[in-house]
Design a protein around this motif. Structure first.
Motif, PDB file in Angstrom:
ATOM      1  N   ARG A 139       4.686  16.204  -4.606  1.00 24.69           N
ATOM      2  CA  ARG A 139       4.676  15.990  -3.095  1.00 24.69           C
ATOM      3  C   ARG A 139       5.609  15.008  -2.339  1.00 24.69           C
ATOM      4  O   ARG A 139       6.193  15.286  -1.282  1.00 24.69           O
ATOM      5  CB  ARG A 139       3.202  15.790  -2.643  1.00 24.69           C
ATOM      6  CG  ARG A 139       2.407  17.157  -2.579  1.00 24.69           C
ATOM      7  CD  ARG A 139       0.990  17.073  -2.188  1.00 24.69           C
ATOM      8  NE  ARG A 139       0.366  18.397  -2.354  1.00 24.69           N
ATOM      9  CZ  ARG A 139      -1.066  18.571  -2.557  1.00 24.69           C
ATOM     10  NH1 ARG A 139      -1.662  17.387  -3.207  1.00 24.69           N
ATOM     11  NH2 ARG A 139      -1.556  19.543  -2.821  1.00 24.69           N
ATOM     12  N   LYS A 140       5.379  13.771  -3.062  1.00 27.78           N
ATOM     13  CA  LYS A 140       6.222  12.486  -2.677  1.00 27.78           C
ATOM     14  C   LYS A 140       7.835  12.984  -2.605  1.00 27.78           C
ATOM     15  O   LYS A 140       8.534  12.766  -1.814  1.00 27.78           O
ATOM     16  CB  LYS A 140       5.992  11.509  -3.340  1.00 27.78           C
ATOM     17  CG  LYS A 140       4.529  10.716  -3.007  1.00 27.78           C
ATOM     18  CD  LYS A 140       4.583   9.480  -3.832  1.00 27.78           C
ATOM     19  CE  LYS A 140       2.931   9.005  -3.410  1.00 27.78           C
ATOM     20  NZ  LYS A 140       2.833   7.982  -4.724  1.00 27.78           N
ATOM     21  N   GLU A 141       8.245  13.406  -3.983  1.00 27.62           N
ATOM     22  CA  GLU A 141       9.512  13.763  -4.050  1.00 27.62           C
ATOM     23  C   GLU A 141       9.961  14.905  -2.970  1.00 27.62           C
ATOM     24  O   GLU A 141      11.030  14.851  -2.381  1.00 27.62           O
ATOM     25  CB  GLU A 141       9.632  14.461  -5.254  1.00 27.62           C
ATOM     26  CG  GLU A 141      11.136  14.820  -5.916  1.00 27.62           C
ATOM     27  CD  GLU A 141      11.136  15.320  -7.201  1.00 27.62           C
ATOM     28  OE1 GLU A 141      11.812  16.130  -7.622  1.00 27.62           O
ATOM     29  OE2 GLU A 141      10.455  14.656  -8.042  1.00 27.62           O
ATOM     30  N   LEU A 142       9.118  15.954  -2.737  1.00 29.16           N
ATOM     31  CA  LEU A 142       9.639  16.962  -1.679  1.00 29.16           C
ATOM     32  C   LEU A 142       9.438  16.296  -0.113  1.00 29.16           C
ATOM     33  O   LEU A 142       9.693  17.298   0.619  1.00 29.16           O
ATOM     34  CB  LEU A 142       8.893  18.229  -1.974  1.00 29.16           C
ATOM     35  CG  LEU A 142       9.224  18.621  -3.493  1.00 29.16           C
ATOM     36  CD1 LEU A 142       8.386  20.211  -3.564  1.00 29.16           C
ATOM     37  CD2 LEU A 142      10.734  19.312  -3.537  1.00 29.16           C
ATOM     38  N   GLY A 143       8.667  15.537   0.162  1.00 30.54           N
ATOM     39  CA  GLY A 143       8.171  15.161   1.391  1.00 30.54           C
ATOM     40  C   GLY A 143       7.102  15.975   1.999  1.00 30.54           C
ATOM     41  O   GLY A 143       7.302  15.968   3.249  1.00 30.54           O
ATOM     42  N   VAL A 144       6.304  16.404   1.043  1.00 31.77           N
ATOM     43  CA  VAL A 144       5.320  17.379   1.641  1.00 31.77           C
ATOM     44  C   VAL A 144       4.036  16.560   1.656  1.00 31.77           C
ATOM     45  O   VAL A 144       3.531  15.844   0.990  1.00 31.77           O
ATOM     46  CB  VAL A 144       5.168  18.594   0.768  1.00 31.77           C
ATOM     47  CG1 VAL A 144       4.108  19.647   1.134  1.00 31.77           C
ATOM     48  CG2 VAL A 144       6.338  19.265   0.686  1.00 31.77           C
ATOM     49  N   ASP A 145       3.244  16.604   2.895  1.00 33.36           N
ATOM     50  CA  ASP A 145       1.975  16.173   3.021  1.00 33.36           C
ATOM     51  C   ASP A 145       0.911  16.848   2.237  1.00 33.36           C
ATOM     52  O   ASP A 145       0.969  18.032   2.146  1.00 33.36           O
ATOM     53  CB  ASP A 145       1.508  15.877   4.618  1.00 33.36           C
ATOM     54  CG  ASP A 145       2.455  15.129   5.403  1.00 33.36           C
ATOM     55  OD1 ASP A 145       2.883  14.108   5.020  1.00 33.36           O
ATOM     56  OD2 ASP A 145       2.516  15.270   6.459  1.00 33.36           O
TER      57      ASP A 145
END
Length: 131
Positions: free
Chosen positions: A122-128
């Motif tokens: 999630r952090k890598e993709l920038g997804v909350d």
């Protein structure tokens, strides 16, 4: 030579007759099984492209009865497995099986690793994370 051809011809006919008769017997058995299944399920015997109201009602009633039978069987199995209240109490207070404990520890570890990896993705993709 002609005697051999006649012999082979009779052999081929016998094999073919055997194959046809065994196939017919198998087909008869399958048709009998299907008829037995369709006895209490009239919607299986229908040739229509869509079920009638009566067929739908019968199927719903049959499904409800089947679910009730399964629930009753599961309840009986639970009662039989539990035995007497003393047996149930003895099982509840017995020490846990070491293999079960080890398996639970392993499952917990895998769950933590999966959760950590999901957070990294999630952090890598920038997804909350979901709310």
């Amino acid at each position: 030579m002609a005697a051999n051809v006649g012999r082979w011809w009779k052999y081929a006919q016998a094999k073919l007759n055997d194959l046809v008769s065994s196939s017919n017997a198998e087909l008869d058995d399958l048709e009998a099984e299907q008829a037995a299944r369709a006895e209490d399920k009239p919607w299986l015997a229908s040739d229509a492209t869509s079920p009638t109201l009566e067929e739908t009602r019968a199927r719903i009633e049959w499904e409800a009865q089947e679910q009730q039978r399964r629930a009753d069987a599961a309840a009986r199995a639970d009662v039989e497995a539990a035995g007497s209240p003393e047996d149930a109490l003895a099982r509840a207070t017995a020490p846990p099986d070491p293999e079960v404990v080890q398996a639970q520890v392993e499952l917990d570890r895998q769950a933590r690793e999966s959760k950590q990896r999901l957070e990294e993705i999630r952090k890598e993709l920038g997804v909350d994370p979901p709310g």
